[in-house]
Design a protein around this motif. Sequence first.
Motif, PDB file in Angstrom:
ATOM      1  N   ILE A 618       0.842  -1.186   0.000  1.00  0.00           N
ATOM      2  CA  ILE A 618       0.000   0.000   0.000  1.00  0.00           C
ATOM      3  C   ILE A 618       0.879   1.238   0.000  1.00  0.00           C
ATOM      4  O   ILE A 618       1.949   1.260   0.621  1.00  0.00           O
ATOM      5  CB  ILE A 618      -0.956  -0.003   1.219  1.00  0.00           C
ATOM      6  CG1 ILE A 618      -1.972   1.135   1.129  1.00  0.00           C
ATOM      7  CG2 ILE A 618      -0.185   0.040   2.537  1.00  0.00           C
ATOM      8  CD1 ILE A 618      -3.099   1.036   2.146  1.00  0.00           C
ATOM      9  N   LYS A 619       0.443   2.277  -0.706  1.00  0.00           N
ATOM     10  CA  LYS A 619       1.128   3.566  -0.716  1.00  0.00           C
ATOM     11  C   LYS A 619       0.478   4.406   0.378  1.00  0.00           C
ATOM     12  O   LYS A 619      -0.497   5.118   0.147  1.00  0.00           O
ATOM     13  CB  LYS A 619       1.004   4.210  -2.096  1.00  0.00           C
ATOM     14  CG  LYS A 619       1.604   3.336  -3.196  1.00  0.00           C
ATOM     15  CD  LYS A 619       1.117   3.715  -4.570  1.00  0.00           C
ATOM     16  CE  LYS A 619       1.589   2.730  -5.621  1.00  0.00           C
ATOM     17  NZ  LYS A 619       0.971   1.373  -5.482  1.00  0.00           N
ATOM     18  N   TRP A 620       1.033   4.351   1.563  1.00  0.00           N
ATOM     19  CA  TRP A 620       0.395   4.852   2.782  1.00  0.00           C
ATOM     20  C   TRP A 620       1.182   5.987   3.432  1.00  0.00           C
ATOM     21  O   TRP A 620       0.622   6.843   4.102  1.00  0.00           O
ATOM     22  CB  TRP A 620       0.269   3.676   3.757  1.00  0.00           C
ATOM     23  CG  TRP A 620      -0.437   3.918   5.047  1.00  0.00           C
ATOM     24  CD1 TRP A 620       0.136   4.175   6.255  1.00  0.00           C
ATOM     25  CD2 TRP A 620      -1.847   3.898   5.279  1.00  0.00           C
ATOM     26  NE1 TRP A 620      -0.830   4.307   7.222  1.00  0.00           N
ATOM     27  CE2 TRP A 620      -2.060   4.140   6.645  1.00  0.00           C
ATOM     28  CE3 TRP A 620      -2.960   3.702   4.461  1.00  0.00           C
ATOM     29  CZ2 TRP A 620      -3.335   4.190   7.216  1.00  0.00           C
ATOM     30  CZ3 TRP A 620      -4.222   3.746   5.023  1.00  0.00           C
ATOM     31  CH2 TRP A 620      -4.400   3.993   6.371  1.00  0.00           C
ATOM     32  N   VAL A 666      -7.317  -2.196  -2.254  1.00  0.00           N
ATOM     33  CA  VAL A 666      -6.376  -1.120  -1.909  1.00  0.00           C
ATOM     34  C   VAL A 666      -6.397  -0.160  -3.081  1.00  0.00           C
ATOM     35  O   VAL A 666      -6.029  -0.526  -4.200  1.00  0.00           O
ATOM     36  CB  VAL A 666      -4.953  -1.657  -1.674  1.00  0.00           C
ATOM     37  CG1 VAL A 666      -3.994  -0.511  -1.412  1.00  0.00           C
ATOM     38  CG2 VAL A 666      -4.931  -2.644  -0.516  1.00  0.00           C
ATOM     39  N   ALA A 667      -6.847   1.085  -2.850  1.00  0.00           N
ATOM     40  CA  ALA A 667      -7.009   2.022  -3.963  1.00  0.00           C
ATOM     41  C   ALA A 667      -7.087   3.440  -3.444  1.00  0.00           C
ATOM     42  O   ALA A 667      -7.463   3.688  -2.294  1.00  0.00           O
ATOM     43  CB  ALA A 667      -8.278   1.690  -4.757  1.00  0.00           C
ATOM     44  N   ASP A 668      -6.759   4.385  -4.310  1.00  0.00           N
ATOM     45  CA  ASP A 668      -6.860   5.814  -3.997  1.00  0.00           C
ATOM     46  C   ASP A 668      -8.301   6.249  -4.265  1.00  0.00           C
ATOM     47  O   ASP A 668      -8.592   6.863  -5.283  1.00  0.00           O
ATOM     48  CB  ASP A 668      -5.866   6.595  -4.864  1.00  0.00           C
ATOM     49  CG  ASP A 668      -5.884   8.091  -4.580  1.00  0.00           C
ATOM     50  OD1 ASP A 668      -6.450   8.497  -3.551  1.00  0.00           O
ATOM     51  OD2 ASP A 668      -5.341   8.848  -5.408  1.00  0.00           O
ATOM     52  N   ARG A 674      -2.512   9.231  -1.721  1.00  0.00           N
ATOM     53  CA  ARG A 674      -2.253   7.975  -1.014  1.00  0.00           C
ATOM     54  C   ARG A 674      -3.437   7.015  -1.117  1.00  0.00           C
ATOM     55  O   ARG A 674      -4.573   7.428  -1.334  1.00  0.00           O
ATOM     56  CB  ARG A 674      -1.905   8.258   0.447  1.00  0.00           C
ATOM     57  CG  ARG A 674      -0.504   8.811   0.595  1.00  0.00           C
ATOM     58  CD  ARG A 674      -0.194   9.240   1.993  1.00  0.00           C
ATOM     59  NE  ARG A 674      -0.990  10.398   2.397  1.00  0.00           N
ATOM     60  CZ  ARG A 674      -0.833  11.034   3.540  1.00  0.00           C
ATOM     61  NH1 ARG A 674       0.064  10.614   4.401  1.00  0.00           N
ATOM     62  NH2 ARG A 674      -1.575  12.085   3.842  1.00  0.00           N
ATOM     63  N   GLU A 675      -3.110   5.742  -0.952  1.00  0.00           N
ATOM     64  CA  GLU A 675      -4.140   4.721  -1.085  1.00  0.00           C
ATOM     65  C   GLU A 675      -4.882   4.511   0.224  1.00  0.00           C
ATOM     66  O   GLU A 675      -4.318   4.662   1.314  1.00  0.00           O
ATOM     67  CB  GLU A 675      -3.508   3.399  -1.534  1.00  0.00           C
ATOM     68  CG  GLU A 675      -2.931   3.467  -2.938  1.00  0.00           C
ATOM     69  CD  GLU A 675      -2.285   2.172  -3.356  1.00  0.00           C
ATOM     70  OE1 GLU A 675      -2.627   1.658  -4.442  1.00  0.00           O
ATOM     71  OE2 GLU A 675      -1.418   1.668  -2.613  1.00  0.00           O
ATOM     72  N   GLU A 676      -6.148   4.126   0.090  1.00  0.00           N
ATOM     73  CA  GLU A 676      -6.940   3.733   1.235  1.00  0.00           C
ATOM     74  C   GLU A 676      -6.972   2.203   1.326  1.00  0.00           C
ATOM     75  O   GLU A 676      -6.847   1.501   0.316  1.00  0.00           O
ATOM     76  CB  GLU A 676      -8.374   4.272   1.124  1.00  0.00           C
ATOM     77  CG  GLU A 676      -8.506   5.729   1.517  1.00  0.00           C
ATOM     78  CD  GLU A 676      -7.812   6.681   0.544  1.00  0.00           C
ATOM     79  OE1 GLU A 676      -6.939   7.452   0.993  1.00  0.00           O
ATOM     80  OE2 GLU A 676      -8.109   6.633  -0.661  1.00  0.00           O
ATOM     81  N   THR A 702      -4.416  12.726  -8.109  1.00  0.00           N
ATOM     82  CA  THR A 702      -4.944  11.427  -7.719  1.00  0.00           C
ATOM     83  C   THR A 702      -4.404  10.334  -8.630  1.00  0.00           C
ATOM     84  O   THR A 702      -4.340  10.496  -9.862  1.00  0.00           O
ATOM     85  CB  THR A 702      -6.485  11.422  -7.760  1.00  0.00           C
ATOM     86  OG1 THR A 702      -6.946  10.086  -7.522  1.00  0.00           O
ATOM     87  CG2 THR A 702      -7.033  11.891  -9.100  1.00  0.00           C
ATOM     88  N   TYR A 709      -2.461   2.954 -13.452  1.00  0.00           N
ATOM     89  CA  TYR A 709      -2.953   2.689 -12.102  1.00  0.00           C
ATOM     90  C   TYR A 709      -4.456   2.439 -12.108  1.00  0.00           C
ATOM     91  O   TYR A 709      -4.945   1.513 -11.459  1.00  0.00           O
ATOM     92  CB  TYR A 709      -2.616   3.861 -11.178  1.00  0.00           C
ATOM     93  CG  TYR A 709      -3.094   3.650  -9.761  1.00  0.00           C
ATOM     94  CD1 TYR A 709      -2.298   2.973  -8.843  1.00  0.00           C
ATOM     95  CD2 TYR A 709      -4.340   4.113  -9.347  1.00  0.00           C
ATOM     96  CE1 TYR A 709      -2.742   2.766  -7.543  1.00  0.00           C
ATOM     97  CE2 TYR A 709      -4.790   3.905  -8.054  1.00  0.00           C
ATOM     98  CZ  TYR A 709      -3.987   3.232  -7.162  1.00  0.00           C
ATOM     99  OH  TYR A 709      -4.438   3.020  -5.868  1.00  0.00           O
ATOM    100  N   ILE A 713      -6.618  -0.884 -10.769  1.00  0.00           N
ATOM    101  CA  ILE A 713      -7.701  -1.018  -9.789  1.00  0.00           C
ATOM    102  C   ILE A 713      -8.819  -1.885 -10.362  1.00  0.00           C
ATOM    103  O   ILE A 713      -9.439  -2.678  -9.656  1.00  0.00           O
ATOM    104  CB  ILE A 713      -8.231   0.368  -9.389  1.00  0.00           C
ATOM    105  CG1 ILE A 713      -7.131   1.180  -8.699  1.00  0.00           C
ATOM    106  CG2 ILE A 713      -9.452   0.250  -8.480  1.00  0.00           C
ATOM    107  CD1 ILE A 713      -6.517   0.516  -7.486  1.00  0.00           C
TER     108      ILE A 713
END
Length: 755
Positions: A618-620, A666-668, A674-676, A702, A709, A713
Motif C-alpha cells: 500500500i502507498k500509505w 487497496v485504492a486511492d 495515497r491509497e486507502e 490522484t 494505475y 484497480i
Amino acid sequence: MKTVHEQHEYEAKKLYGVQLEYLNRGLVAAATTEGIFLSWRLLGNEVTGYSGNGMIGTHFNLYRNGACIAAIHDSTNYLDPGGTLTSVYYVCAVVDGREVDRCADVTPWVGPYYDLPLRKPADGVTPTGQIYTYAANDMSVGDVDGDGEYEYFVKWDPSNAKDVSHSGYTGPVYIDCYKLDGTLLYRIELGVNIRAGAHYTQFLVYDFDGDGKAELMFKTAPGTKVIRYDQEGRVSSETYITMPREDIAAGYSHQDDYRMSSMDYYKHIVHMFMRWHSHEEVVAKRWPSTLEECFGIERRYTYPLSREDAEQLADYFLDVYAPRRSGRNNLRSFEGFILDGPEYLTVFHGQTGEELETIHYKPGRHDDGLMWGDYSWNRIEPGNRVDRFLAGVAYLDGKQPFAIFARGYYTRAAVAAYAWDGTRLKESWFVDSGWVSMNNPFHDTLRQEDGRNENFGSLAKQGAHSLSIADVDGDGCHEIIYGAATIDHDGSILYSSRGIMPPESKAPGKIAKLGHGDALHVANVDPDRQGLEIFMVHESGDSGPYGYTLRDAATGEVLYGGFAIDDVGRGMIGQVDPTHRGLQIWCSEGYESDEAFGLRTCKGDQIAKQIPGTNMSIKWSANMTTQIINGSFDEPVTIDDWKQGRLLTAEGTVSNNGTKGNPCLVADVFGDWREELLVRTTDSLAIRIYLSTEVTDRKLYTLMHDAQYRTGIAWQNVVYNQPCYASFYFASDIDWAKVPIPSLYLPRVCERNCN
C-alpha cells in the motif's frame, strides 16, 4: 443509450486525451489526537507543471464553518488543530487567484476509518446438506451515476468457496453495488452454474463507453439474475439475464443446474469413453486409438465401445489407474463442478444493474479439461486448467478503454478484447495459442511448450494468476502482460520470454519458457533504466530456467533472475528502504529459507537477509515509500513499515482468501494521492475504509488519473490480488520532472443529468 448530440460530443472529446473519470474533490476529514486531518484530490487535468516537491497548477483554500482557515499551495492535505467533530469543512480550488470550484461540505469521521454498511446474503445449504455462510470478498469501484463520487462493488463468497482444483459444491456468488452511505442499489446473483472461488468470477467495473457512468462486466450463465430493492430495502424485482435465442431454441433454461454429483461424473466418463473412437485427436492420430493404450494395459475391447465395456474401463480408470498415478486422485468423490452448459459474458448498467447485452463467453470450455491437460499429469484434476479465467481493462488505442477477458494459462491460453459502445460489444481481436499437443491425454510425455496456432502458439503455458496492463513499448497504447508473455495492443504477440536452463535444472542448456507464476508486478522498478520492468515469480522449480525474474517490459529480456529448486509462490516489489535507489524486490518459498533470496535492490544486490510480507502493499506513507499489508485467516489486518514497524492494526477486521491475506481493495478512492485500505469487518456487516492521517507536503494528482494505475484497480480483484502501480517511478526519491502531466478527457454527465 446516448443521444446523437452526446455521441458526437463523445467522439470529438475522446480525440483530445485518455478517457478517464470525472471525479469530485474527494474531501475527507478524520479526527486525530492532534486535530482534524483533511485530505482532498488534485485532479489530473488541473496540473500544469512541477516544482521541487510536487506538481503545480491548482491551489486550494480550506474553509471551516464558512471561514477560510488556510491557503494551501504545496499539498492536498492539512491538519487543523482547531477543528472539532462538529466542524464543517469545504475546499475551494483556486486558479489564477480566483476561487473556481467549491466542493460539498464534510464533517469529520470520529477516527481514521469509516464503516460502509453492508447487507449480507442469507445462509444456504448445498445439495449434500452442507450449510454455508457469506463473507465480503473482492471489491472494485466506479462512478455509476456520474456525480464524481465512487460507488462500491462487493463480491460475496460463500464459506464453501473452492480453489478450482478442489472438489465439492459451493454456494452461489453475489455482486452488490453500494453507495458510500450503504444504500444497496442492486444485487446480482450469479446462480448455481457459476462456481464460487478466486478463479471463476473476474468482474470489471469501468466506464467503457465514455458516457460518464461505469458499467459492470463479468462471466455469467443460465440462472444469473439481477435483484432490485425498494426504498425500504425489500426486493422489488428479480430479472434473469437474456439467454441467446439459439440457446433457448436448444432447450436451455434458467432452471438448469449443471453442477455434477459424483454419479453424474461417472456417467460423464462413461459417455466420454463410448465416444473415444470419434474424438478429434484420436481421428487425427495424435492420441492413442484405444483407452487401453492410454492406460498402459493390454487391449481387451472393441471400438466403438459398448456401454458395458465403457463402464468397465471407467471403473478401471477411477479405481485403479487414477489412484496409482497419485494418492490424491479420489475421483469417485468428484462433485460440485460445472463442466457443461452455456457460458456468457454480460454487460450490466452500473447504476441500475439492468442487463445491457449478453453474448457467449469466448472461448468456450470445449470439454471437461481433457484437451487442456487436466488428466495428463500425475494429479488428475478435471475442470481445473479449463476454468482459469483472467480479465482486465486496457487502452488499446491510447484513448478509450477496452475490456479484456481470457481463459487458460497453464496450457492453452486465449484472450479476447472488446469495445463497448453503449449498445453492443464489438470484438476487437482474439488471441488463441491453440491446443498444446499431447501424445497421451492421460499420461503425456511430449511436454510441448507452444500451442498449435502458428501466430499465437508462444502464448501457451506463460500465464500467471493475474495479469497486468501497461504501455510497455512507449507507443501510447496499452499492452497486456500475460505472465511471462506480452500481447501488443493490436493483438499480436509482442514477445514470449524464455531462458537457458542452468546446470542445476533437469535439462541443462535447454532454452525453455519462463512459465507460469503466482505473482506479477509491472512498474518503473529501476529509475535509471528506460521504461518499465516486470518482476515475476515462477513455479516451474527445477523444470524451468528461473524461480524469479526481473525483465525489461518492452522486450521481455531477463535483466537478472535466480534459479529455484521448487515453486516460488510469493513475490513483491516496493521501496521499503529509502536509503537505496529504486524499488526493492523480494520473494519467498522455493529456497531452503527466505534468506537465500532476501531483500534486493533493483540491480539485484542483497541488502537484507529477511524480507517484508508478500501478500499486498500500500502507498500509505507521507514520504512515498511502500508499506506492507499483513494478516491472514482470523488475524486482524495490519500495515507495517520496513523501517518504522507497525503503523496500523485494524482491529475488528480480517483479510480474504486464507494464506493469500489480501484486503477487499487497496485504492486511492478519495483524499490525496495515497491509497486507502478497504477491509471487511469480522462479521462482514461493513467494509471498513482506513485513511492515512500523516501530513505530507508532496503534491501529486490522484492516482486514479494515471491510466496504468486506474486500470490496475479494475483488475486488482482478478484471481490472486496484486498491487497496482503508476506508470511513473513512485518512491521517496521521485523525480517530479518525469511525472507525466495527464492529457485527459473526463466525461462529466452530472452537468447534464444531476441537477
